[in-house]
Design a protein around this motif. Structure first.
Motif, PDB file in Angstrom:
ATOM      1  N   LEU A   9     116.107 -11.002 -31.037  1.00  0.00           N
ATOM      2  CA  LEU A   9     116.172 -10.194 -32.243  1.00  0.00           C
ATOM      3  C   LEU A   9     117.107 -10.838 -33.277  1.00  0.00           C
ATOM      4  O   LEU A   9     116.792 -10.895 -34.468  1.00  0.00           O
ATOM      5  N   ILE A  10     118.228 -11.345 -32.826  1.00  0.00           N
ATOM      6  CA  ILE A  10     119.157 -12.038 -33.729  1.00  0.00           C
ATOM      7  C   ILE A  10     118.481 -13.266 -34.336  1.00  0.00           C
ATOM      8  O   ILE A  10     118.532 -13.478 -35.550  1.00  0.00           O
ATOM      9  N   VAL A  11     117.833 -14.058 -33.503  1.00  0.00           N
ATOM     10  CA  VAL A  11     117.151 -15.257 -33.997  1.00  0.00           C
ATOM     11  C   VAL A  11     116.059 -14.877 -34.998  1.00  0.00           C
ATOM     12  O   VAL A  11     115.897 -15.507 -36.041  1.00  0.00           O
ATOM     13  N   ALA A  12     115.319 -13.806 -34.704  1.00  0.00           N
ATOM     14  CA  ALA A  12     114.213 -13.378 -35.567  1.00  0.00           C
ATOM     15  C   ALA A  12     114.692 -12.846 -36.914  1.00  0.00           C
ATOM     16  O   ALA A  12     113.956 -12.907 -37.901  1.00  0.00           O
ATOM     17  N   GLY A  16     116.757 -13.543 -42.415  1.00  0.00           N
ATOM     18  CA  GLY A  16     116.401 -12.452 -43.313  1.00  0.00           C
ATOM     19  C   GLY A  16     115.257 -11.631 -42.746  1.00  0.00           C
ATOM     20  O   GLY A  16     114.510 -12.085 -41.884  1.00  0.00           O
ATOM     21  N   LEU A  17     115.157 -10.421 -43.223  1.00  0.00           N
ATOM     22  CA  LEU A  17     114.062  -9.552 -42.800  1.00  0.00           C
ATOM     23  C   LEU A  17     112.788  -9.972 -43.523  1.00  0.00           C
ATOM     24  O   LEU A  17     112.840 -10.441 -44.658  1.00  0.00           O
ATOM     25  N   PRO A  23     109.442  -3.946 -42.384  1.00  0.00           N
ATOM     26  CA  PRO A  23     109.996  -5.162 -41.758  1.00  0.00           C
ATOM     27  C   PRO A  23     110.342  -4.999 -40.279  1.00  0.00           C
ATOM     28  O   PRO A  23     110.143  -5.924 -39.494  1.00  0.00           O
ATOM     29  N   TYR A  24     110.840  -3.827 -39.892  1.00  0.00           N
ATOM     30  CA  TYR A  24     111.205  -3.653 -38.483  1.00  0.00           C
ATOM     31  C   TYR A  24     109.966  -3.623 -37.600  1.00  0.00           C
ATOM     32  O   TYR A  24     109.994  -4.108 -36.469  1.00  0.00           O
ATOM     33  N   ALA A  25     108.870  -3.106 -38.123  1.00  0.00           N
ATOM     34  CA  ALA A  25     107.607  -3.117 -37.370  1.00  0.00           C
ATOM     35  C   ALA A  25     107.096  -4.546 -37.212  1.00  0.00           C
ATOM     36  O   ALA A  25     106.577  -4.911 -36.146  1.00  0.00           O
ATOM     37  N   ALA A  26     107.251  -5.369 -38.253  1.00  0.00           N
ATOM     38  CA  ALA A  26     106.813  -6.762 -38.169  1.00  0.00           C
ATOM     39  C   ALA A  26     107.633  -7.521 -37.129  1.00  0.00           C
ATOM     40  O   ALA A  26     107.090  -8.307 -36.342  1.00  0.00           O
ATOM     41  N   ILE A  27     108.936  -7.285 -37.107  1.00  0.00           N
ATOM     42  CA  ILE A  27     109.800  -7.941 -36.116  1.00  0.00           C
ATOM     43  C   ILE A  27     109.451  -7.436 -34.723  1.00  0.00           C
ATOM     44  O   ILE A  27     109.381  -8.218 -33.768  1.00  0.00           O
ATOM     45  N   GLY A  55     122.609  -6.594 -44.332  1.00  0.00           N
ATOM     46  CA  GLY A  55     122.663  -6.372 -45.767  1.00  0.00           C
ATOM     47  C   GLY A  55     121.906  -7.431 -46.531  1.00  0.00           C
ATOM     48  O   GLY A  55     121.567  -8.479 -45.995  1.00  0.00           O
ATOM     49  N   ALA A  56     121.675  -7.137 -47.775  1.00  0.00           N
ATOM     50  CA  ALA A  56     120.988  -8.079 -48.655  1.00  0.00           C
ATOM     51  C   ALA A  56     121.954  -9.163 -49.109  1.00  0.00           C
ATOM     52  O   ALA A  56     123.133  -8.911 -49.345  1.00  0.00           O
ATOM     53  N   VAL A  57     121.457 -10.373 -49.221  1.00  0.00           N
ATOM     54  CA  VAL A  57     122.216 -11.494 -49.753  1.00  0.00           C
ATOM     55  C   VAL A  57     121.435 -12.008 -50.960  1.00  0.00           C
ATOM     56  O   VAL A  57     120.552 -12.837 -50.836  1.00  0.00           O
ATOM     57  N   PRO A  58     121.743 -11.462 -52.137  1.00  0.00           N
ATOM     58  CA  PRO A  58     120.954 -11.844 -53.317  1.00  0.00           C
ATOM     59  C   PRO A  58     121.300 -13.232 -53.825  1.00  0.00           C
ATOM     60  O   PRO A  58     122.411 -13.717 -53.631  1.00  0.00           O
TER      61      PRO A  58
END
Length: 158
Positions: A9-12, A16-17, A23-27, A55-58
């Motif tokens: 899960l960390i690698v995936a 980024g999501l 996104p959680y369903a795709a992962i 979190g987001a990293v813009p």
């Protein structure tokens, strides 16, 4: 400790999501587990400190913030923690932290990142911080970034 599913899960997610409606369903599909399990495992890893945050990293430049200024402050040591919490709570400060001074050349112990469409906008935000710090502030400066050096955290291999 983490198990093989947590590691996967960390690698995936470390890059980024996925930019999809769920996104959680795709992962979850990628890992062969349910979306609820993905969310629970991430929550557990945040709560246990295995991962710090999600979190987001813009890309600041892509969203129009072409001036990125690290404001640095010489704040009274006995007040830096309390004032840092206040500065860090400002909606225009993206991160704020305390660092040791390197006297005599570097008297600054409080750092707060601000972004804007121009250096003038960053300077106006710094002026708001200066007003908030008041007499506790002995000096300040703004260090402007000229390019993006890194936009990711630690990566682990699969």
């Amino acid at each position: 400790m983490i198990d093989q599913t947590d590691r996967a899960l960390i690698v995936a997610t470390q890059g980024g999501l996925p930019l999809v409606p769920r996104p959680y369903a795709a992962i979850a599909e990628q890992l062969g587990i349910g979306a609820d399990e993905v969310m629970q495992r991430l929550r557990n890893m945040v709560e246990s400190g295995v991962i710090r945050r999600i979190g987001a990293v813009p890309n600041h430049y892509a969203i129009g913030w072409t001036a990125n200024g690290m404001t640095v402050w010489d704040v009274a040591d006995e007040q830096v923690d309390a004032l840092g919490a206040v500065v860090g709570g400002l909606d225009f400060v993206t991160h704020c932290y305390r660092r040791p001074r390197a006297m005599p050349a570097w008297p600054y112990n409080l750092f707060a990142m601000v972004h804007g469409a121009s250096r003038d906008e960053c300077a106006a935000k710094a002026a708001e911080i200066r007003a908030l710090l008041g007499a506790a502030c002995g000096g300040s400066d703004i260090l402007y970034s000229t390019r993006i050096l890194k936009k990711s955290g630690l990566r682990i291999g699969s």
